[in-house]
Scaffold this motif. Structure first.
Motif, mmCIF file in Angstrom:
data_model
loop_
_atom_site.group_PDB
_atom_site.id
_atom_site.type_symbol
_atom_site.label_atom_id
_atom_site.label_comp_id
_atom_site.label_asym_id
_atom_site.label_seq_id
_atom_site.Cartn_x
_atom_site.Cartn_y
_atom_site.Cartn_z
ATOM 1 N N LEU A 247 0.814 -1.216 0.000
ATOM 2 C CA LEU A 247 0.000 0.000 0.000
ATOM 3 C C LEU A 247 0.848 1.267 0.000
ATOM 4 O O LEU A 247 0.366 2.343 -0.365
ATOM 5 N N THR A 248 2.102 1.164 0.404
ATOM 6 C CA THR A 248 2.969 2.347 0.412
ATOM 7 C C THR A 248 3.278 2.835 -1.002
ATOM 8 O O THR A 248 3.765 3.955 -1.184
ATOM 9 N N ARG A 249 3.005 2.004 -2.002
ATOM 10 C CA ARG A 249 3.259 2.408 -3.387
ATOM 11 C C ARG A 249 2.211 3.383 -3.888
ATOM 12 O O ARG A 249 2.442 4.087 -4.875
ATOM 13 N N LEU A 250 1.050 3.408 -3.251
ATOM 14 C CA LEU A 250 -0.052 4.226 -3.740
ATOM 15 C C LEU A 250 0.048 5.639 -3.169
ATOM 16 O O LEU A 250 0.229 5.817 -1.967
ATOM 17 N N HIS A 251 -0.103 6.633 -4.036
ATOM 18 C CA HIS A 251 -0.036 8.028 -3.604
ATOM 19 C C HIS A 251 -1.135 8.826 -4.309
ATOM 20 O O HIS A 251 -0.863 9.630 -5.204
ATOM 21 N N PRO A 252 -2.386 8.611 -3.917
ATOM 22 C CA PRO A 252 -3.471 9.364 -4.557
ATOM 23 C C PRO A 252 -3.430 10.822 -4.135
ATOM 24 O O PRO A 252 -2.908 11.170 -3.081
ATOM 25 N N SER A 253 -4.014 11.654 -4.956
ATOM 26 C CA SER A 253 -4.069 13.083 -4.640
ATOM 27 C C SER A 253 -5.420 13.416 -4.029
ATOM 28 O O SER A 253 -6.391 12.662 -4.162
ATOM 29 N N GLY A 254 -5.475 14.546 -3.360
ATOM 30 C CA GLY A 254 -6.734 14.990 -2.778
ATOM 31 C C GLY A 254 -6.956 14.448 -1.377
ATOM 32 O O GLY A 254 -6.022 14.066 -0.662
ATOM 33 N N TRP A 255 -8.258 14.408 -1.007
ATOM 34 C CA TRP A 255 -8.611 14.058 0.371
ATOM 35 C C TRP A 255 -8.287 12.608 0.707
ATOM 36 O O TRP A 255 -8.147 12.256 1.881
ATOM 37 N N GLY A 256 -8.166 11.750 -0.316
ATOM 38 C CA GLY A 256 -7.938 10.339 -0.033
ATOM 39 C C GLY A 256 -6.517 10.011 0.360
ATOM 40 O O GLY A 256 -6.258 8.930 0.905
ATOM 41 N N GLU A 257 -5.574 10.925 0.116
ATOM 42 C CA GLU A 257 -4.175 10.603 0.402
ATOM 43 C C GLU A 257 -3.902 10.364 1.881
ATOM 44 O O GLU A 257 -3.327 9.334 2.240
ATOM 45 N N PRO A 258 -4.304 11.278 2.798
ATOM 46 C CA PRO A 258 -4.005 11.005 4.211
ATOM 47 C C PRO A 258 -4.731 9.770 4.738
ATOM 48 O O PRO A 258 -4.186 9.046 5.573
ATOM 49 N N LEU A 259 -5.950 9.525 4.227
ATOM 50 C CA LEU A 259 -6.669 8.342 4.681
ATOM 51 C C LEU A 259 -5.964 7.071 4.229
ATOM 52 O O LEU A 259 -5.800 6.132 5.018
ATOM 53 N N LEU A 260 -5.530 7.025 2.969
ATOM 54 C CA LEU A 260 -4.847 5.840 2.477
ATOM 55 C C LEU A 260 -3.514 5.642 3.193
ATOM 56 O O LEU A 260 -3.115 4.506 3.493
ATOM 57 N N GLN A 261 -2.823 6.729 3.470
ATOM 58 C CA GLN A 261 -1.572 6.613 4.216
ATOM 59 C C GLN A 261 -1.817 6.050 5.610
ATOM 60 O O GLN A 261 -1.039 5.224 6.096
ATOM 61 N N ALA A 262 -2.902 6.495 6.234
ATOM 62 C CA ALA A 262 -3.219 5.973 7.563
ATOM 63 C C ALA A 262 -3.541 4.489 7.509
ATOM 64 O O ALA A 262 -3.095 3.706 8.357
ATOM 65 N N VAL A 263 -4.312 4.081 6.510
ATOM 66 C CA VAL A 263 -4.644 2.663 6.377
ATOM 67 C C VAL A 263 -3.397 1.853 6.077
ATOM 68 O O VAL A 263 -3.177 0.770 6.644
ATOM 69 N N GLY A 264 -2.554 2.373 5.172
ATOM 70 C CA GLY A 264 -1.344 1.645 4.823
ATOM 71 C C GLY A 264 -0.402 1.454 5.989
ATOM 72 O O GLY A 264 0.285 0.426 6.082
#
Length: 871
Positions: A247-264
């Motif tokens: 999951l650390t490979r994913l770097h979406p832009s916008g509001w989803g980035e901090p959420l995905l980083q937290a999940v990852g």
């Protein structure tokens, strides 16, 4: 790209291997002892510190330091825990809640001890035991898993281990050394904890709080494996570890980035939330009835002393009350545990999350950063924050409806860990956030006065919740949940009320604590704090209002006046002692004069029938030795037995309308076993219907389908032609279908009168005036009515349970072996009562093995065999 994928997979395998070790250790310990060792992470942390002490501080060669740490220190910790902490709990067959509290006590003791010995700061020079090669770590994990699987499945020790877990006493009678099996399980579990610690510490900072919490998060793999399957645990750990790395490979832009980083970064936490809240609960044995917490009435002099002590900082301290202002706020938080755990009987390890949300929401509202709401004054922000957090209590309240014991502990812990990781630790929620005090309360003294006023109000509110109809219902739910539901108490709604009220109180205290410190500190509300608070309240009195005050003063005062970790160590020691000496708090309370008259629970009724000796003991004062009294049935009725020793009681009013309970083609399977095979049964008004048969014939299963504690796979249960198959047990009670239990379902912390009053308040008629006539009918209207149910004879308890059922004005009465534990005179009195009830128009069903009693009272007798009524 393929190289990056490969590298990330290797990194994920390294983390997954350490998580798999944790899962193996937890499962082995649980299968050997029946205890979920929440202290597993603390043991891992201590072993990592010990290895560093040997290798870095003392300069030992790393192989020698590792050998001593993993082969001597780690198993030694397990053996000490087994011998001094958990073996007494297992030998005395205490309720699983004692083991859970003891496990939490070990956790906070080790965390506090490590902070005292090595300090609370993080260390970055921990030695690396294995090469930085995931394949080496994975090979070690697979080897250990294969070894454990082989031992448990194909060796004599494995068979002995399974036998001890299933039934320790029976295994001991079969010649198995249960103590040896338990000791080996604890030693191996601690060994795996040590291996986990020394493998994980190169990847994380070594500190007393971080590593234990990290290991708590990976409990998810053991929960996914249902605390049984090692291959599932290993596979889940490796899969989650690899997925988290990818999951650390994913770097979406916008509001989803901090959420995905937290999940990852916290995928194990996500897995814990899903496993604890969605998957079926583990630890079915933890649904056993708990020993009731003693209710206490605090003398006025104790309240006077407490008031003086809380007012002392205003008179003797200076203008700086930085330490003192934390005590009332923390006391309000701990009062939430009195509501949830002390009175409601529910395990809640996530109250720190609600306290933190209260502080966070207060800060966001005051700063105008809460979505959709404008900036508010601080006091208004606090009130709104409490209102916003209270409904979030459903996060733990909803799982509590269908979970108990270990499963509920995991669910509430998962919520606390999830909130900590996904809210408190995320910059998008807390970056640049400050919290100020309301205008006019900037000085510590003024704010302290306001805190005392809020604390006084919270004490009054909780005290009111512990009294009256709601208080009795909460106590009934705590003492015996199935019995409370059978009495008509809406248990699911009451659990939600307890958790929502607890969340509101915790949020109120958390907001006050944040205002007092003028900052939102996420570390003040981490899950480790939640475990410490739970242990402190349980140790110092979960069902009295003084306990939280003492606990708050100790937790704040000990750490403020000494090196950090003292409070955790003290609470940990006390929690362990509670496991070894469960009756010590009750004895202490009695010596202090705090035990309320008629509320002692030393007998530990726990919903179980007493020993034969207890059944035959002479009746105590006011227990009415001859047994229940009742109206003499008319000659010719089955229960007609003239007896001069049994005076008659006032006649009941006849039932104005006849009601009929019917089972139609009821079928229920347990896997490949058919318990009920298309059973039909009619219970007409004005008759006693008996159900007999050998053990395993299906009598109890049919009984539970009728009263609502089991739902059939097919068929219907009808009342007056209306399908009530899907109605819950408490709903059926309110329709007029009352029941008793084979194993006593009396509320030991309540008096006899209060037990009966529960039925009158929650049953079909809800007429409190029915209590007196019922007590007179059953011979319980003497001094015994004011005595606690705990400690009474079996005959008096049977009458109390029957009185609770009758007080609700039922038209149908379901009795499961009502003569169990009664002597001949008591059984004769019961027969007279049942005959009189039937003569008054009540439908009575009796499941009974006493054929003489059945012959005396029954109008119709049905015989069951192999899940069918054969005649």
């Amino acid at each position: 790209m393929s190289s990056l994928t490969y590298d990330l997979t290797l990194a994920g395998l390294a983390v997954g291997s350490a998580a798999a070790l944790t899962g193996i250790g937890l499962i082995v310990t649980y299968r050997a002892t029946g205890v979920l060792n929440l202290a597993h992470g603390a043991i891992a942390m201590v072993c990592a510190y010990v290895l560093r002490q040997f290798a870095v501080e003392w300069g030992w060669p790393l192989p020698l330091a590792a050998a001593v740490t993993l082969l001597v220190v780690a198993p030694g910790i397990g053996l000490v825990l087994d011998r001094l902490v958990f073996r007494p709990i297992a030998v005395l067959d205490m309720d699983p809640g004692r083991a859970l509290v003891a496990s939490i006590g070990v956790f906070v003791l080790l965390v506090g001890g490590a902070a005292l010995v090595w300090g609370g700061g993080a260390l970055a020079d921990a030695p690396v035991l294995l090469p930085d090669d995931p394949w080496v770590q994975l090979s070690a994990v697979l080897l250990l898993a294969a070894l454990v699987t082989a031992v448990t499945r194909w060796t004599r020790f494995g068979r002995e281990l399974r036998a001890v877990v299933d039934n320790r006493a029976l295994a001991a009678l079969g010649g198995i050394d249960a103590d040896r099996v338990s000791a080996v399980g604890w030693a191996y579990g601690s060994f795996t904890a040590g291996v986990t610690g020394v493998l994980l510490v190169p990847y994380v900072r070594l500190d007393p709080y971080g590593l234990p919490l990290l290991v708590v998060e990976v409990i998810a793999v053991a929960v996914i494996a249902r605390m049984r399957s090692l291959p599932v645990a290993v596979a889940a750990a490796l899969a989650i570890g690899v997925a988290q790395a990818q999951l650390t490979r994913l770097h979406p832009s916008g509001w989803g980035e901090p959420l995905l980083q937290a999940v990852g970064a916290n995928l194990f936490v996500v897995a814990l939330l899903i496993a604890a809240l969605v998957l079926p609960g583990v630890g079915a044995r933890d649904t056993l009835a708990r020993r009731a917490a003693p209710a206490v009435r605090v003398p006025g002099v104790v309240w006077l002393v407490a008031a003086i002590l809380f007012l002392l900082p205003l008179g003797f301290a200076g203008s700086d009350l930085h330490t003192s202002i934390q005590v009332p706020a923390l006391a309000v938080i701990l009062l939430s545990l009195v509501v949830v755990t002390g009175r409601g009987g529910q395990i809640s390890l996530g109250q720190a999350a609600y306290a933190g949300l209260g502080a966070l929401f207060t800060a966001l509202l005051a700063a105008g950063r809460f979505p959709g709401l404008p900036a508010m004054p601080e006091l208004l922000a606090l009130v709104v924050a409490v209102l916003l957090v209270a409904p979030l209590g459903l996060l733990t309240g909803w799982p509590a409806i269908g979970r108990h014991g270990l499963a509920l502990a995991l669910a509430t812990l998962a919520v606390g860990v999830g909130v900590s990781r996904f809210v408190f630790a995320q910059p998008y929620a807390t970056a640049g956030l400050s919290l100020s005090r309301p205008a006019g309360l900037s000085s510590d003294r003024a704010f302290y006065v306001v805190e005392l006023a809020v604390l006084a109000g919270a004490l009054l509110a909780v005290g009111a919740l512990r009294r009256g109809r709601t208080g009795r219902a909460l106590a009934a739910m705590r003492d015996h949940e199935p019995g409370a539901s059978a009495a008509g108490v809406p248990v699911p709604a009451l659990k939600l009320l307890a958790f929502v009220t607890g969340a509101a109180l915790a949020a109120l205290g958390g907001g006050l604590l944040g205002m007092g410190l003028r900052a939102f500190d996420p570390s003040a509300y981490d899950p480790v704090r939640g475990l410490l608070w739970f242990a402190a309240v349980v140790v110092l009195g979960a069902d009295n209002l003084v306990g939280p005050l003492v606990a708050a003063a100790l937790l704040v005062g000990l750490d403020a006046g000494a090196r950090g970790g003292v409070a955790a160590a003290v609470i940990g020691i006390l929690a362990i002692l509670i496991g070894r000496f469960p009756d010590a708090p009750s004895r202490t309370l009695r010596r202090l004069g705090l035990t309320e008259t008629g509320r002692g629970t030393a007998a530990g009724l726990s919903g179980r029938a007493k020993t034969p000796a207890a059944r035959r003991r002479p009746p105590g004062p006011g227990e009415d030795g001859p047994g229940p009294t009742g109206p003499t049935p008319a000659p010719g009725t089955p229960a007609h037995r003239p007896s001069r020793s049994l005076p008659t009681a006032p006649q009941r009013q006849p039932t104005p309308h006849a009601h009929t309970l019917v089972a139609r083609r009821v079928r229920l399977d347990y896997g490949d076993c058919t318990a009920l095979d298309g059973v039909d049964l009619v219970l007409p008004s004005g008759q006693v219907t008996a159900l007999i048969g050998a053990n395993g014939a299906g009598k109890s299963t049919l009984f539970h389908c009728l009263c609502g504690t089991l739902r059939p796979d097919s068929g219907r249960v009808e009342l007056d032609g209306v399908d009530i198959t899907r109605r819950a047990a408490h709903a059926r009670t309110r329709l007029g279908i009352a029941r008793t239990f084979q194993q006593l379902a009396v509320f030991p912390s309540l008096t006899v009168e209060e037990n009966v009053r529960i039925g009158a308040e929650q049953g079909r008629r809800r007429d409190p005036e029915a209590v007196g006539p019922v007590l007179r009918l059953l011979g319980l209207d003497g001094p015994v009515r004011h005595r606690a149910a705990a400690g009474l004879s079996t005959g008096a308890l049977r009458r109390t349970e029957l009185g609770r059922a009758l007080a609700g004005g039922p038209h149908t009465l379901l009795l499961d072996e009502p003569a169990a534990g009664l002597d001949a005179v008591e059984a004769e009195g019961l027969a007279r009562i049942l005959g009189a009830l039937a003569a008054d128009g009540m439908a009575v069903l009796v499941v009974e093995h006493d054929l003489d009693l059945v012959a005396r009272i029954a109008h119709t007798v049905h015989v069951m065999a192999a899940g069918r009524i054969v005649r």
